[in-house]
Design an enzyme around this catalytic site. Structure first.
Site, mmCIF file in Angstrom:
data_model
loop_
_atom_site.group_PDB
_atom_site.id
_atom_site.type_symbol
_atom_site.label_atom_id
_atom_site.label_comp_id
_atom_site.label_asym_id
_atom_site.label_seq_id
_atom_site.Cartn_x
_atom_site.Cartn_y
_atom_site.Cartn_z
ATOM 1 N N SER A 155 -3.394 1.676 -4.425
ATOM 2 C CA SER A 155 -3.107 3.015 -3.929
ATOM 3 C C SER A 155 -3.940 3.320 -2.697
ATOM 4 O O SER A 155 -3.608 4.220 -1.920
ATOM 5 C CB SER A 155 -3.375 4.059 -5.011
ATOM 6 O OG SER A 155 -4.727 4.020 -5.436
ATOM 7 N N ASN A 156 -5.024 2.556 -2.517
ATOM 8 C CA ASN A 156 -5.884 2.717 -1.341
ATOM 9 C C ASN A 156 -6.648 1.411 -1.135
ATOM 10 O O ASN A 156 -7.278 0.916 -2.065
ATOM 11 C CB ASN A 156 -6.854 3.884 -1.547
ATOM 12 C CG ASN A 156 -7.526 4.321 -0.273
ATOM 13 O OD1 ASN A 156 -8.092 3.512 0.444
ATOM 14 N ND2 ASN A 156 -7.467 5.608 0.011
ATOM 15 N N PHE A 157 -6.590 0.871 0.071
ATOM 16 C CA PHE A 157 -7.229 -0.410 0.350
ATOM 17 C C PHE A 157 -8.650 -0.275 0.902
ATOM 18 O O PHE A 157 -9.335 -1.278 1.076
ATOM 19 C CB PHE A 157 -6.385 -1.213 1.347
ATOM 20 C CG PHE A 157 -5.199 -1.873 0.707
ATOM 21 C CD1 PHE A 157 -5.322 -3.097 0.094
ATOM 22 C CD2 PHE A 157 -3.965 -1.257 0.705
ATOM 23 C CE1 PHE A 157 -4.242 -3.710 -0.512
ATOM 24 C CE2 PHE A 157 -2.867 -1.853 0.106
ATOM 25 C CZ PHE A 157 -3.010 -3.087 -0.504
ATOM 26 N N THR A 191 2.862 4.365 -1.475
ATOM 27 C CA THR A 191 2.667 5.166 -2.679
ATOM 28 C C THR A 191 3.931 5.984 -2.958
ATOM 29 O O THR A 191 4.846 6.046 -2.152
ATOM 30 C CB THR A 191 1.458 6.108 -2.527
ATOM 31 O OG1 THR A 191 1.647 6.947 -1.375
ATOM 32 C CG2 THR A 191 0.173 5.308 -2.349
ATOM 33 N N GLY A 244 -1.439 8.784 -3.683
ATOM 34 C CA GLY A 244 -1.627 7.692 -4.640
ATOM 35 C C GLY A 244 -3.074 7.550 -5.063
ATOM 36 O O GLY A 244 -3.377 7.241 -6.224
ATOM 37 N N THR A 245 -3.989 7.792 -4.124
ATOM 38 C CA THR A 245 -5.419 7.726 -4.443
ATOM 39 C C THR A 245 -5.791 8.793 -5.465
ATOM 40 O O THR A 245 -6.535 8.532 -6.418
ATOM 41 C CB THR A 245 -6.246 7.901 -3.161
ATOM 42 O OG1 THR A 245 -5.903 6.869 -2.232
ATOM 43 C CG2 THR A 245 -7.739 7.843 -3.457
ATOM 44 N N LYS A 277 2.067 13.098 5.760
ATOM 45 C CA LYS A 277 2.076 12.314 4.527
ATOM 46 C C LYS A 277 3.287 12.679 3.690
ATOM 47 O O LYS A 277 3.573 13.859 3.457
ATOM 48 C CB LYS A 277 0.787 12.526 3.733
ATOM 49 C CG LYS A 277 0.706 11.652 2.489
ATOM 50 C CD LYS A 277 -0.694 11.575 1.936
ATOM 51 C CE LYS A 277 -0.742 10.688 0.686
ATOM 52 N NZ LYS A 277 -0.308 9.314 0.964
ATOM 53 N N GLY A 331 0.803 -1.216 0.000
ATOM 54 C CA GLY A 331 0.000 0.000 0.000
ATOM 55 C C GLY A 331 0.830 1.257 0.000
ATOM 56 O O GLY A 331 0.287 2.355 0.124
ATOM 57 N N HIS A 357 -4.735 15.695 3.061
ATOM 58 C CA HIS A 357 -4.180 14.698 3.968
ATOM 59 C C HIS A 357 -3.457 15.385 5.116
ATOM 60 O O HIS A 357 -3.181 16.583 5.072
ATOM 61 C CB HIS A 357 -3.199 13.768 3.230
ATOM 62 C CG HIS A 357 -3.878 12.720 2.407
ATOM 63 N ND1 HIS A 357 -4.290 12.946 1.103
ATOM 64 C CD2 HIS A 357 -4.231 11.445 2.696
ATOM 65 C CE1 HIS A 357 -4.852 11.853 0.629
ATOM 66 N NE2 HIS A 357 -4.831 10.925 1.569
ATOM 67 N N HIS A 358 -3.102 14.602 6.118
ATOM 68 C CA HIS A 358 -2.358 15.083 7.271
ATOM 69 C C HIS A 358 -0.955 15.527 6.852
ATOM 70 O O HIS A 358 -0.430 15.117 5.809
ATOM 71 C CB HIS A 358 -2.269 13.987 8.334
ATOM 72 C CG HIS A 358 -1.768 12.680 7.802
ATOM 73 N ND1 HIS A 358 -0.428 12.377 7.684
ATOM 74 C CD2 HIS A 358 -2.435 11.599 7.315
ATOM 75 C CE1 HIS A 358 -0.288 11.167 7.169
ATOM 76 N NE2 HIS A 358 -1.489 10.671 6.928
#
Length: 239
Positions: A101-103, A77, A145-146, A139, A75, A135-136
């Protein structure tokens, strides 16, 4: 199922909690203090490895895991310019590999919605499209990636109106702008926005915590355990 966790930060700990809840065992934990333990002898105890590290370590970790013939879920990226090399390695070893890229189950449903909406919008050039991700501040990569997955879907399905994504504002009509914001706390929000002179259309996915990502990663590990080949979350979810 015996799991090796490659990467034991916040995400790795969230995966561990879900895995233990589902009756699995964690037999190996790799972080920056024990990278030498990522070897064939240690990996032999694992049925599957889950790799969540960062852009600079993911590729090397995957190669070591594939060489050890351990099925691996990834996972991380920011490294996917080398994804083709990893997939070639998997084929050479008759291995098992799943990258996402995102689970999150919700995000993967969002991917399908994004693809469908883009195909509908392809015949409506009066709408301009843009993409925003939040995002935070910890990151490590931007865009996410998403967001890149969403952008690639838009480029593929908008009938050729967009040719590439960019991470800075552009006045070129063929560029798809991804706006990246870093704010705390923000597990992840992705917005695809279509704007016209008369109205806007938006689809948004907002994560509330890491649980969805962790659960999806464990589901992927359960799926791949006894399989050979290269898979995606579409295979896991039956989409």
């Amino acid at each position: 199922m015996n799991i090796a966790l490659i990467g034991y930060g916040k995400m790795g700990k969230a995966i561990e909690a879900i895995a233990l809840e589902r009756g699995h065992q964690i037999v190996l934990k790799i972080d920056e203090t024990n990278v030498a333990d990522l070897n064939a002898e240690k990996l032999a105890a694992a049925d599957v490895a889950i790799e969540f590290t960062g852009p600079h370590s993911a590729f090397g970790n995957l190669i070591k895991t594939i060489d050890a013939n351990t099925p691996v879920i990834c996972g991380s990226t920011g490294w996917t310019e080398r994804l083709g090399e990893v997939e070639t390695k998997v084929k050479e070893h008759n291995g098992s590999f799943l990258y996402a890229s995102n689970f999150s189950v919700g995000v993967n449903l969002f991917f399908e919605l994004n693809r469908k909406l883009a195909s509908l919008m392809a015949t409506h050039p009066e709408y301009s499209v843009s993409l925003e991700e939040i995002h935070h501040t910890q990151k490590k990569d931007a865009p996410s990636g998403t967001a890149i997955t969403l952008a690639e879907q838009l480029i593929e399905n908008l009938g050729g109106s967009k040719q590439q994504w960019v991470n800075e504002p552009s006045d070129k009509p063929e560029d798809l702008f991804i706006k990246s914001l870093r704010e705390d706390p923000a597990p992840g929000t992705h917005t695809v926005r279509y704007q016209s002179p008369v109205d806007d259309i938006e689809i948004i996915h907002t994560a509330h915590n890491r649980t969805g990502f962790a659960t999806g990663a464990v589901l992927a590990a359960e799926f791949i355990k006894d399989k050979k080949g290269i898979f995606s979350m579409k295979d896991v979810l039956g989409i």
